[in-house]
Design a protein around this motif. Structure first.
Motif, mmCIF file in Angstrom:
data_model
loop_
_atom_site.group_PDB
_atom_site.id
_atom_site.type_symbol
_atom_site.label_atom_id
_atom_site.label_comp_id
_atom_site.label_asym_id
_atom_site.label_seq_id
_atom_site.Cartn_x
_atom_site.Cartn_y
_atom_site.Cartn_z
ATOM 1 N N HIS A 11 4.288 -4.407 6.592
ATOM 2 C CA HIS A 11 3.268 -4.468 5.557
ATOM 3 C C HIS A 11 2.586 -5.833 5.617
ATOM 4 C CE1 HIS A 11 1.526 -3.529 1.691
ATOM 5 N NE2 HIS A 11 1.864 -4.734 1.295
ATOM 6 N N ARG A 13 -0.866 -8.222 4.095
ATOM 7 C CA ARG A 13 -1.953 -8.356 3.134
ATOM 8 C C ARG A 13 -2.817 -9.532 3.566
ATOM 9 N NH1 ARG A 13 -1.755 -4.472 -0.378
ATOM 10 N NH2 ARG A 13 0.135 -4.059 -1.473
ATOM 11 N N HIS A 49 -12.634 -3.282 2.904
ATOM 12 C CA HIS A 49 -11.697 -2.186 2.658
ATOM 13 C C HIS A 49 -12.454 -0.886 2.426
ATOM 14 C CE1 HIS A 49 -8.881 0.381 0.429
ATOM 15 N NE2 HIS A 49 -7.990 -0.165 1.211
ATOM 16 N N ASP A 75 1.029 3.403 6.865
ATOM 17 C CA ASP A 75 0.881 2.577 5.677
ATOM 18 C C ASP A 75 -0.557 2.674 5.181
ATOM 19 O OD1 ASP A 75 0.669 0.555 3.818
ATOM 20 O OD2 ASP A 75 1.374 -1.037 5.150
ATOM 21 N N ASN A 77 -1.354 1.634 2.141
ATOM 22 C CA ASN A 77 -1.474 0.520 1.197
ATOM 23 C C ASN A 77 -1.902 0.936 -0.203
ATOM 24 O OD1 ASN A 77 -0.527 -1.752 2.518
ATOM 25 N ND2 ASN A 77 -2.475 -2.144 3.524
ATOM 26 N N GLY A 98 -2.765 -2.055 -4.364
ATOM 27 C CA GLY A 98 -2.055 -0.821 -4.060
ATOM 28 C C GLY A 98 -1.990 0.163 -5.205
ATOM 29 N N GLU A 103 -8.503 2.147 -5.406
ATOM 30 C CA GLU A 103 -7.666 2.442 -4.239
ATOM 31 C C GLU A 103 -7.077 3.845 -4.339
ATOM 32 O OE1 GLU A 103 -5.786 -1.799 -2.906
ATOM 33 O OE2 GLU A 103 -5.296 -1.093 -4.931
ATOM 34 N N TYR A 134 8.016 0.871 0.162
ATOM 35 C CA TYR A 134 7.705 -0.557 0.239
ATOM 36 C C TYR A 134 8.273 -1.261 -0.988
ATOM 37 C CZ TYR A 134 5.184 -4.847 -0.599
ATOM 38 O OH TYR A 134 4.891 -6.149 -0.898
ATOM 39 N N ILE A 150 3.824 3.910 -0.372
ATOM 40 C CA ILE A 150 2.500 3.670 0.194
ATOM 41 C C ILE A 150 2.404 4.118 1.657
ATOM 42 C CG2 ILE A 150 1.963 1.828 -1.437
ATOM 43 C CD1 ILE A 150 2.588 -0.199 0.735
ATOM 44 N N ASP A 151 3.469 4.710 2.175
ATOM 45 C CA ASP A 151 3.483 5.225 3.551
ATOM 46 C C ASP A 151 3.509 6.751 3.466
ATOM 47 O OD1 ASP A 151 4.133 2.654 5.302
ATOM 48 O OD2 ASP A 151 5.327 2.555 3.457
ATOM 49 N N HIS A 178 9.078 -2.495 4.384
ATOM 50 C CA HIS A 178 8.890 -1.041 4.370
ATOM 51 C C HIS A 178 10.139 -0.387 4.949
ATOM 52 C CE1 HIS A 178 4.396 -0.608 3.870
ATOM 53 N NE2 HIS A 178 4.513 -1.898 4.098
#
Length: 190
Positions: A11, A13, A49, A75, A77, A98, A103, A134, A150-151, A178
């Motif tokens: 993961h 950021r 993004h 992922d 996110n 997230g 999102e 995560y 988030i995966d 993760h």
């Protein structure tokens, strides 16, 4: 006749990222199909993004047509539903990476028409809670299972539900923030 795919990813950021404001080049018919999501997406904090998300959906839309057997995995996110993170009632989740509304709306565009993909984990396990992939290492969140899911394995409509044997989060496997996720398919049913 089963096939197992395991996915693990570290993961990452990016903080304090700035980007030039420019219009992305047109992506053709596939992008119009991908952007026809019925869930309005509020402006995201990071223009890159939003551009990536739009382009990624366009690429998937070009592949996931008719009976094609497409699986998007990895992922994403973002925790899609409240059950996908440990603290949905906290106000800070509205601005926490997230879990922001924009999102979550962006991920819904994979699941809603016209893409209409399925979340393989939810297909098999329904609304099972506490199933995260995560955990923040900085907050030492894993021992208390304060995490986020988030995966994902997102399956196109061309993948018959009967082909999905199992989906697992291998939470007992450490080595990253993760855990690996596993999808088992019955290839004879594809």
């Amino acid at each position: 006749h089963t096939h197992t795919h395991t996915h693990t990813r570290t993961h990452t950021r990016t903080h304090g990222h700035t980007a030039k404001k420019s219009k992305p080049p047109p992506l053709g018919q596939a992008s119009r199909r991908a952007e026809a999501c019925s869930h309005p997406i509020p402006p995201m904090r990071c223009p890159l993004h939003r551009m990536h998300s739009t382009r990624f959906r366009a690429a998937i839309a070009a592949q996931a047509t008719g009976e094609s057997r497409v699986c998007v995995c990895g992922d994403m996110n973002v925790a899609h539903e409240d059950v996908d993170f440990h603290n949905p009632a906290e106000r800070r989740t509205l601005t926490q990476a997230g879990t922001t509304p924009e999102e979550r709306a962006s991920l819904r565009c994979f699941l809603a028409p016209p893409l209409g993909m399925r979340d393989a984990f939810r297909q098999v396990h329904g609304r099972a809670a506490g199933q995260y992939t995560y955990w923040s290492q900085r907050a030492r969140a894993r021992p208390a299972n304060r995490g986020l899911r988030i995966d994902y394995f997102l399956l196109a409509s061309g993948v018959p539900p009967a082909a999905v044997v199992d989906v697992q989060h291998l939470q007992e496997m450490h080595g990253s923030d993760h855990c690996p996720i596993l999808l088992e398919l019955d290839l004879a049913r594809l």
